[in-house]
Design a protein around this motif. Structure first.
Motif, mmCIF file in Angstrom:
data_model
loop_
_atom_site.group_PDB
_atom_site.id
_atom_site.type_symbol
_atom_site.label_atom_id
_atom_site.label_comp_id
_atom_site.label_asym_id
_atom_site.label_seq_id
_atom_site.Cartn_x
_atom_site.Cartn_y
_atom_site.Cartn_z
ATOM 1 N N GLY A 40 -6.998 0.127 27.311
ATOM 2 C CA GLY A 40 -7.377 1.421 26.787
ATOM 3 C C GLY A 40 -7.305 2.494 27.850
ATOM 4 O O GLY A 40 -7.284 2.201 29.062
ATOM 5 N N TYR A 42 -9.054 6.378 28.851
ATOM 6 C CA TYR A 42 -10.168 7.282 28.613
ATOM 7 C C TYR A 42 -9.973 8.568 29.412
ATOM 8 O O TYR A 42 -9.398 8.547 30.503
ATOM 9 C CB TYR A 42 -11.501 6.650 29.036
ATOM 10 C CG TYR A 42 -11.807 5.364 28.326
ATOM 11 C CD1 TYR A 42 -11.282 4.159 28.780
ATOM 12 C CD2 TYR A 42 -12.607 5.336 27.188
ATOM 13 C CE1 TYR A 42 -11.529 2.978 28.129
ATOM 14 C CE2 TYR A 42 -12.868 4.145 26.526
ATOM 15 C CZ TYR A 42 -12.321 2.967 27.009
ATOM 16 O OH TYR A 42 -12.579 1.789 26.344
ATOM 17 N N GLN A 44 -12.290 11.689 31.056
ATOM 18 C CA GLN A 44 -13.645 12.111 31.397
ATOM 19 C C GLN A 44 -13.624 13.487 32.044
ATOM 20 O O GLN A 44 -13.046 13.657 33.122
ATOM 21 C CB GLN A 44 -14.340 11.114 32.318
ATOM 22 C CG GLN A 44 -15.814 11.456 32.540
ATOM 23 C CD GLN A 44 -16.547 10.446 33.395
ATOM 24 O OE1 GLN A 44 -15.975 9.834 34.293
ATOM 25 N NE2 GLN A 44 -17.836 10.248 33.112
ATOM 26 N N GLN A 48 -19.479 14.998 31.487
ATOM 27 C CA GLN A 48 -19.390 14.409 30.150
ATOM 28 C C GLN A 48 -19.137 12.904 30.253
ATOM 29 O O GLN A 48 -18.639 12.424 31.271
ATOM 30 C CB GLN A 48 -18.255 15.061 29.355
ATOM 31 C CG GLN A 48 -18.476 16.531 29.062
ATOM 32 C CD GLN A 48 -17.384 17.090 28.162
ATOM 33 O OE1 GLN A 48 -16.664 16.334 27.488
ATOM 34 N NE2 GLN A 48 -17.249 18.396 28.138
ATOM 35 N N PRO A 49 -19.451 12.166 29.170
ATOM 36 C CA PRO A 49 -19.105 10.747 29.160
ATOM 37 C C PRO A 49 -17.608 10.574 28.945
ATOM 38 O O PRO A 49 -16.927 11.522 28.513
ATOM 39 C CB PRO A 49 -19.894 10.215 27.957
ATOM 40 C CG PRO A 49 -20.000 11.394 27.044
ATOM 41 C CD PRO A 49 -20.142 12.588 27.936
ATOM 42 N N PRO A 50 -17.087 9.407 29.227
ATOM 43 C CA PRO A 50 -15.684 9.143 28.914
ATOM 44 C C PRO A 50 -15.438 9.231 27.404
ATOM 45 O O PRO A 50 -16.325 8.979 26.592
ATOM 46 C CB PRO A 50 -15.484 7.707 29.420
ATOM 47 C CG PRO A 50 -16.545 7.506 30.438
ATOM 48 C CD PRO A 50 -17.725 8.287 29.925
ATOM 49 N N LEU A 52 -12.558 7.948 24.509
ATOM 50 C CA LEU A 52 -11.421 7.077 24.261
ATOM 51 C C LEU A 52 -10.227 7.880 23.741
ATOM 52 O O LEU A 52 -10.343 8.635 22.774
ATOM 53 C CB LEU A 52 -11.801 6.000 23.242
ATOM 54 C CG LEU A 52 -10.694 5.032 22.831
ATOM 55 C CD1 LEU A 52 -10.225 4.187 24.022
ATOM 56 C CD2 LEU A 52 -11.162 4.135 21.687
ATOM 57 N N TYR A 55 -5.996 3.046 22.554
ATOM 58 C CA TYR A 55 -6.395 1.645 22.589
ATOM 59 C C TYR A 55 -5.200 0.782 22.196
ATOM 60 O O TYR A 55 -4.199 1.295 21.681
ATOM 61 C CB TYR A 55 -7.620 1.378 21.705
ATOM 62 C CG TYR A 55 -7.455 1.749 20.248
ATOM 63 C CD1 TYR A 55 -7.659 3.059 19.814
ATOM 64 C CD2 TYR A 55 -7.107 0.788 19.300
ATOM 65 C CE1 TYR A 55 -7.519 3.407 18.484
ATOM 66 C CE2 TYR A 55 -6.964 1.125 17.964
ATOM 67 C CZ TYR A 55 -7.173 2.436 17.564
ATOM 68 O OH TYR A 55 -7.027 2.769 16.231
ATOM 69 N N TRP A 56 -5.315 -0.533 22.437
ATOM 70 C CA TRP A 56 -4.177 -1.446 22.286
ATOM 71 C C TRP A 56 -2.931 -0.876 22.982
ATOM 72 O O TRP A 56 -1.810 -1.040 22.509
ATOM 73 C CB TRP A 56 -3.852 -1.750 20.827
ATOM 74 C CG TRP A 56 -4.961 -2.315 19.984
ATOM 75 C CD1 TRP A 56 -5.316 -1.917 18.737
ATOM 76 C CD2 TRP A 56 -5.868 -3.391 20.321
ATOM 77 N NE1 TRP A 56 -6.375 -2.660 18.277
ATOM 78 C CE2 TRP A 56 -6.741 -3.574 19.215
ATOM 79 C CE3 TRP A 56 -6.029 -4.221 21.448
ATOM 80 C CZ2 TRP A 56 -7.744 -4.528 19.200
ATOM 81 C CZ3 TRP A 56 -7.030 -5.170 21.433
ATOM 82 C CH2 TRP A 56 -7.875 -5.323 20.324
ATOM 83 N N GLU A 61 -6.354 7.237 19.403
ATOM 84 C CA GLU A 61 -7.620 7.305 18.682
ATOM 85 C C GLU A 61 -7.584 8.498 17.724
ATOM 86 O O GLU A 61 -6.940 9.523 17.989
ATOM 87 C CB GLU A 61 -8.777 7.439 19.682
ATOM 88 C CG GLU A 61 -10.162 7.648 19.084
ATOM 89 C CD GLU A 61 -10.761 6.409 18.438
ATOM 90 O OE1 GLU A 61 -10.000 5.549 17.963
ATOM 91 O OE2 GLU A 61 -12.008 6.311 18.411
ATOM 92 N N TYR A 93 -8.989 7.235 33.092
ATOM 93 C CA TYR A 93 -9.216 5.849 33.482
ATOM 94 C C TYR A 93 -8.498 4.906 32.524
ATOM 95 O O TYR A 93 -8.527 5.110 31.303
ATOM 96 C CB TYR A 93 -10.707 5.491 33.422
ATOM 97 C CG TYR A 93 -11.586 6.210 34.405
ATOM 98 C CD1 TYR A 93 -12.228 7.395 34.067
ATOM 99 C CD2 TYR A 93 -11.800 5.688 35.686
ATOM 100 C CE1 TYR A 93 -13.052 8.038 34.972
ATOM 101 C CE2 TYR A 93 -12.622 6.339 36.592
ATOM 102 C CZ TYR A 93 -13.243 7.514 36.222
ATOM 103 O OH TYR A 93 -14.062 8.157 37.129
ATOM 104 N N HIS A 95 -8.478 0.795 31.279
ATOM 105 C CA HIS A 95 -9.553 -0.197 31.083
ATOM 106 C C HIS A 95 -8.950 -1.427 30.428
ATOM 107 O O HIS A 95 -8.258 -1.309 29.417
ATOM 108 C CB HIS A 95 -10.633 0.425 30.194
ATOM 109 C CG HIS A 95 -11.568 -0.528 29.514
ATOM 110 N ND1 HIS A 95 -11.936 -0.391 28.189
ATOM 111 C CD2 HIS A 95 -12.242 -1.614 29.980
ATOM 112 C CE1 HIS A 95 -12.781 -1.367 27.867
ATOM 113 N NE2 HIS A 95 -12.983 -2.110 28.934
#
Lengths: 113, 121
Positions: A40, A42, A44, A48-50, A52, A55-56, A61, A93, A95
């Motif tokens: 994944g 992300y 940020q 603030q929070p990360p 998404l 994915y895959w 998203e 980032y 992941h």
């Protein structure tokens, strides 16, 4: 543990230009039973929070602008922003969620040139 | 709308034992695995712990194994992280994150705003 290595650590791109961030895993994150890369991306922004984005490895998203795309398989992955906007300034980032412990890349800081 | 709201952070002395909470709403909580991820000031993301939707299975990073305990109360839609024997290197913003499926072999699709834990005397 799977080590995730991003490159570059930072980059500056002009508005409207393409930005490319790479992520390499120390072992494959392609799961044979579902043929999916457990990878994944992300975003940020400061304070603030990360969030998404992908994915895959390549599925965007819901609500993420289509200028963001992900590609790659196995151990080598890329996040591409096709036309950089001012609001894309952030740390990005990768992941892996292929195996425990889940691990993140060290982050890539993206700025405007 | 999915919401995750962490609480319980603050200034803690070395060796202290705070408990973090994460109140979840907007999705069927018990159907989803959950994780804690931390971020030391100015640093990157570090996965800390995960728990299955039922709470039967728990997982930990080596850096916290034996000191931290993850749990959940599905009747109250709340995730917890009991932190014991805190060290200076545990100082970080702790994020609660929802896994995208019944296990955390999925990306983390929603994150809380985080709660800051500072370990200092």
């Amino acid at each position: 543990d799977i080590v995730m290595t991003q490159s570059p650590d930072s980059l500056a791109v002009s508005l409207g230009e393409r930005a490319t961030i790479n992520c390499k895993s120390s072992q494959s994150v392609l799961y044979s039973s579902n043929n999916k890369n457990h990878l994944g991306w992300y975003q940020q922004k400061p304070g603030q929070p990360p969030k998404l984005l992908i994915y895959w490895a390549s599925t965007r998203e819901s609500g993420v602008p289509d200028r963001f795309s992900g590609s790659g398989s196995g151990t080598d992955f890329t996040l591409t922003i096709s036309s950089l906007q001012a609001e894309d300034v952030a740390v990005y980032y990768c992941h892996q969620y292929y195996s425990l412990p889940y691990t993140f890349g060290q982050g890539t800081r993206l700025d405007i040139k | 709308e999915v919401q995750l709201l962490e609480s319980g952070g603050g200034l803690v002395q070395p060796g202290g034992s705070p408990r973090l909470s994460c109140a979840a709403s907007g999705f069927p909580f018990s159907n989803y695995a959950m994780s804690w991820v931390r971020q030391a000031p100015g640093k990157g993301l570090e996965w800390v712990s995960a728990i299955s939707g039922s709470g039967d299975s728990t997982y930990y990073a080596d850096s916290v194994k034996g000191r931290f305990t993850i749990s959940r109360d599905n009747s109250k839609n709340t995730l917890f992280l009991q932190m014991n024997s805190l060290r200076a290197e545990d100082s970080a913003v702790y994020y609660c994150a929802k896994c995208g499926g019944g296990s955390c072999y999925h990306a983390f699709d929603y994150w809380g705003q985080g709660t800051l834990v500072t370990v200092s005397s």
